[in-house]
Design a protein around this motif. Sequence first.
Motif, PDB file in Angstrom:
ATOM      1  N   PHE A  31       0.852  -1.090   0.043  1.00 52.11           N
ATOM      2  CA  PHE A  31      -0.082  -0.104  -0.079  1.00 52.11           C
ATOM      3  C   PHE A  31       0.925   1.140   0.203  1.00 52.11           C
ATOM      4  CE2 PHE A  31      -3.593   2.467   2.444  1.00 52.11           C
ATOM      5  CZ  PHE A  31      -3.816   3.221   1.448  1.00 52.11           C
ATOM      6  N   CYS A  32       0.908   2.085  -0.969  1.00 52.12           N
ATOM      7  CA  CYS A  32       1.832   3.017  -1.374  1.00 52.12           C
ATOM      8  C   CYS A  32       1.050   4.323  -0.926  1.00 52.12           C
ATOM      9  CB  CYS A  32       2.282   3.364  -2.676  1.00 52.12           C
ATOM     10  SG  CYS A  32       3.165   1.747  -3.397  1.00 52.12           S
ATOM     11  N   VAL A  33       1.404   4.892   0.291  1.00 52.47           N
ATOM     12  CA  VAL A  33       0.804   5.987   0.925  1.00 52.47           C
ATOM     13  C   VAL A  33       1.440   7.297   0.584  1.00 52.47           C
ATOM     14  CG1 VAL A  33      -0.088   6.949   2.861  1.00 52.47           C
ATOM     15  CG2 VAL A  33       0.043   4.346   2.428  1.00 52.47           C
ATOM     16  N   PHE A  34       0.633   8.227  -0.038  1.00 49.93           N
ATOM     17  CA  PHE A  34       1.187   9.653  -0.488  1.00 49.93           C
ATOM     18  C   PHE A  34       0.820  10.507   0.751  1.00 49.93           C
ATOM     19  CE2 PHE A  34      -0.053  13.801  -1.976  1.00 49.93           C
ATOM     20  CZ  PHE A  34       1.116  14.399  -1.896  1.00 49.93           C
ATOM     21  N   THR A  61      -1.704  -9.580   3.929  1.00 49.04           N
ATOM     22  CA  THR A  61      -1.093  -8.396   4.673  1.00 49.04           C
ATOM     23  C   THR A  61      -0.832  -7.016   4.054  1.00 49.04           C
ATOM     24  OG1 THR A  61      -0.095 -10.151   6.205  1.00 49.04           O
ATOM     25  CG2 THR A  61       0.595  -8.068   6.343  1.00 49.04           C
ATOM     26  N   LEU A  62      -1.295  -5.998   4.519  1.00 47.66           N
ATOM     27  CA  LEU A  62      -1.164  -4.741   3.855  1.00 47.66           C
ATOM     28  C   LEU A  62       0.387  -4.421   4.626  1.00 47.66           C
ATOM     29  CD1 LEU A  62      -4.339  -2.800   3.978  1.00 47.66           C
ATOM     30  CD2 LEU A  62      -3.113  -3.641   1.875  1.00 47.66           C
ATOM     31  N   GLU A  63       1.539  -4.061   3.515  1.00 46.20           N
ATOM     32  CA  GLU A  63       2.594  -3.340   3.811  1.00 46.20           C
ATOM     33  C   GLU A  63       2.518  -1.831   3.532  1.00 46.20           C
ATOM     34  OE1 GLU A  63       5.613  -5.749   2.100  1.00 46.20           O
ATOM     35  OE2 GLU A  63       5.220  -7.388   3.577  1.00 46.20           O
ATOM     36  N   LEU A  64       2.654  -1.139   4.197  1.00 43.98           N
ATOM     37  CA  LEU A  64       2.685   0.459   3.883  1.00 43.98           C
ATOM     38  C   LEU A  64       4.012   0.813   3.596  1.00 43.98           C
ATOM     39  CD1 LEU A  64      -0.054   0.141   5.661  1.00 43.98           C
ATOM     40  CD2 LEU A  64       0.282   2.473   6.525  1.00 43.98           C
ATOM     41  N   LYS A  65       3.735   1.735   2.384  1.00 44.08           N
ATOM     42  CA  LYS A  65       5.105   2.328   2.021  1.00 44.08           C
ATOM     43  C   LYS A  65       4.861   3.728   1.833  1.00 44.08           C
ATOM     44  CE  LYS A  65       8.501   1.886  -1.897  1.00 44.08           C
ATOM     45  NZ  LYS A  65       8.688   1.254  -3.074  1.00 44.08           N
ATOM     46  N   PRO A  66       5.662   4.667   2.760  1.00 47.28           N
ATOM     47  CA  PRO A  66       5.308   6.161   2.333  1.00 47.28           C
ATOM     48  C   PRO A  66       5.914   6.879   1.081  1.00 47.28           C
ATOM     49  CG  PRO A  66       7.083   5.675   4.019  1.00 47.28           C
ATOM     50  CD  PRO A  66       6.634   4.457   3.599  1.00 47.28           C
ATOM     51  N   TYR A  67       5.105   7.694   0.719  1.00 52.07           N
ATOM     52  CA  TYR A  67       5.761   8.417  -0.421  1.00 52.07           C
ATOM     53  C   TYR A  67       5.525  10.009  -0.333  1.00 52.07           C
ATOM     54  CZ  TYR A  67       6.266   4.469  -3.796  1.00 52.07           C
ATOM     55  OH  TYR A  67       6.459   3.473  -4.317  1.00 52.07           O
ATOM     56  N   LEU A  68       6.691  10.711  -0.458  1.00 49.23           N
ATOM     57  CA  LEU A  68       6.442  12.095  -0.535  1.00 49.23           C
ATOM     58  C   LEU A  68       6.213  12.810  -1.786  1.00 49.23           C
ATOM     59  CD1 LEU A  68       9.627  13.231   1.529  1.00 49.23           C
ATOM     60  CD2 LEU A  68       7.374  13.153   2.366  1.00 49.23           C
ATOM     61  N   SER A  69       6.598  12.115  -2.852  1.00 45.16           N
ATOM     62  CA  SER A  69       5.982  12.465  -4.146  1.00 45.16           C
ATOM     63  C   SER A  69       4.814  11.509  -4.551  1.00 45.16           C
ATOM     64  CB  SER A  69       7.174  12.044  -5.243  1.00 45.16           C
ATOM     65  OG  SER A  69       6.818  11.948  -6.502  1.00 45.16           O
ATOM     66  N   GLU A  71       3.420  11.883  -7.708  1.00 43.03           N
ATOM     67  CA  GLU A  71       3.470  11.454  -9.069  1.00 43.03           C
ATOM     68  C   GLU A  71       4.378   9.989  -9.081  1.00 43.03           C
ATOM     69  OE1 GLU A  71       5.523  13.014 -13.345  1.00 43.03           O
ATOM     70  OE2 GLU A  71       5.873  14.129 -11.588  1.00 43.03           O
ATOM     71  N   GLN A  72       5.384   9.831  -8.088  1.00 41.97           N
ATOM     72  CA  GLN A  72       6.088   8.444  -8.166  1.00 41.97           C
ATOM     73  C   GLN A  72       5.250   7.272  -7.645  1.00 41.97           C
ATOM     74  OE1 GLN A  72       9.495   7.971  -9.251  1.00 41.97           O
ATOM     75  NE2 GLN A  72       8.287   5.941  -9.083  1.00 41.97           N
ATOM     76  N   VAL A  74       1.980   7.232  -7.852  1.00 45.69           N
ATOM     77  CA  VAL A  74       0.956   6.765  -8.802  1.00 45.69           C
ATOM     78  C   VAL A  74       1.570   5.815  -9.890  1.00 45.69           C
ATOM     79  CG1 VAL A  74      -0.590   7.594 -10.740  1.00 45.69           C
ATOM     80  CG2 VAL A  74      -0.726   8.619  -8.275  1.00 45.69           C
ATOM     81  N   GLN A  75       2.745   6.438 -10.340  1.00 43.68           N
ATOM     82  CA  GLN A  75       3.670   5.726 -11.493  1.00 43.68           C
ATOM     83  C   GLN A  75       3.770   4.321 -10.856  1.00 43.68           C
ATOM     84  OE1 GLN A  75       7.094   7.987 -12.444  1.00 43.68           O
ATOM     85  NE2 GLN A  75       6.152   9.472 -13.530  1.00 43.68           N
ATOM     86  N   ASP A  76       4.287   4.155  -9.838  1.00 40.12           N
ATOM     87  CA  ASP A  76       4.406   2.642  -9.266  1.00 40.12           C
ATOM     88  C   ASP A  76       3.040   1.728  -9.098  1.00 40.12           C
ATOM     89  OD1 ASP A  76       7.010   3.504  -8.875  1.00 40.12           O
ATOM     90  OD2 ASP A  76       7.037   3.585  -6.652  1.00 40.12           O
ATOM     91  N   PHE A  77       1.946   2.457  -8.804  1.00 35.44           N
ATOM     92  CA  PHE A  77       0.822   1.903  -8.848  1.00 35.44           C
ATOM     93  C   PHE A  77       0.548   1.420 -10.068  1.00 35.44           C
ATOM     94  CE2 PHE A  77      -3.945   1.902  -9.338  1.00 35.44           C
ATOM     95  CZ  PHE A  77      -4.320   1.152  -8.310  1.00 35.44           C
ATOM     96  N   GLN A  78       0.654   2.270 -11.171  1.00 33.11           N
ATOM     97  CA  GLN A  78       0.429   2.088 -12.566  1.00 33.11           C
ATOM     98  C   GLN A  78       1.424   0.863 -13.114  1.00 33.11           C
ATOM     99  OE1 GLN A  78      -1.866   3.175 -14.589  1.00 33.11           O
ATOM    100  NE2 GLN A  78      -1.443   2.053 -16.290  1.00 33.11           N
TER     101      GLN A  78
END
Length: 335
Positions: A31-34, A61-69, A71-72, A74-78
């Motif tokens: 789970f990439c969290v902006f 299991t959800l693994e949280l990954k923080p993002y400051l960007s 754009e990045q 969303v790109q990683d989700f895509q």
Amino acid sequence: MQGFRLTARLRRTALALGLGLSAATASAQTFCVFDVLGTQGSFYSAMREYWTAARPWSTATLELKPYLSEEQAVQDFQSGACDMVSTTGIRARDYNLFTTSIEAIGAVTSDSQMKTVIEALARPDAAKYMTVNSVEVAGILPLGGVYMFLNDRAINSIDKIKGKRIAVLAHDLVQLRMADRLGFQPRAADIDSFAAMFNKGEADIVVAPALAYMPMQLFQGVGNRGLVLKMPIAYLSLQVLMHADKFPAGFGQKSRAYFAGQFDTLMKPVRAAEQEILYFLPAPDGEYDHYQAFLREARLGMTEEGIYDKRMMTILKKIRCKERPDRAECTDGKE
């Protein structure tokens, strides 16, 4: 012989452990969290609580990954590097026009209306609108109203706003169209530069939520001569997207219901941010209706262009008119 049996047993144990670890890894969803404040931000904190709440819904299991960007993220989700992502409605538009159209100009005019629409979209009968091309909207979080920050309070009418410089996000078609329709001079910016452009006097106006006031130091641009117009021109959202095939059936519905139930909690930092705005002033007498009419004209035009979803515009009009049936739009047959 005994040593061989022991070695073989150890190998089988190691293999079983390895397979177990592989299975555990395979069942973990990223789970990439902006959040502009990273792990210290209120929305990252909200996702931690979501992680705890979601544990009983699935063996995954959800693994949280923080993002400051953003754009990045969303790109990683895509690309598939993220199974789930939290992103602003602006960037979520590419995945679901229906849900992101709640951010249409002038379409939501109060916190209570925003709560109503989020609760409506969390109901099971709305589930058919939540998935487009295998990407499912798993939650909608409120970011509060969007306000006009002005560097001069003499800009106090629709006529005086025309021709003024406004910093707009270059990737946001809505802001570009709004600037064009309202007669602004757009200054292209990104999430990292729009505040600096306003604070340095390179733009007369910036449109932003109250949450940006302190972190982005927009009070510098407002100064002692400007103001923040106390009239939301739209309501923003943070939307949680997931690759539906990575989660068990029913996970998205439980997720949407969870976030809808958190509305009042999630609005606390928004309301606290609004309290911090020093020159938070209403439109001058007689100008409020002019602003609303202008915003509606822009919204109707952008709906015809396909920038907003017509079905959502109908829903939002019903919500506005239920709250205030005396509005002129409630009897004109449009939207």
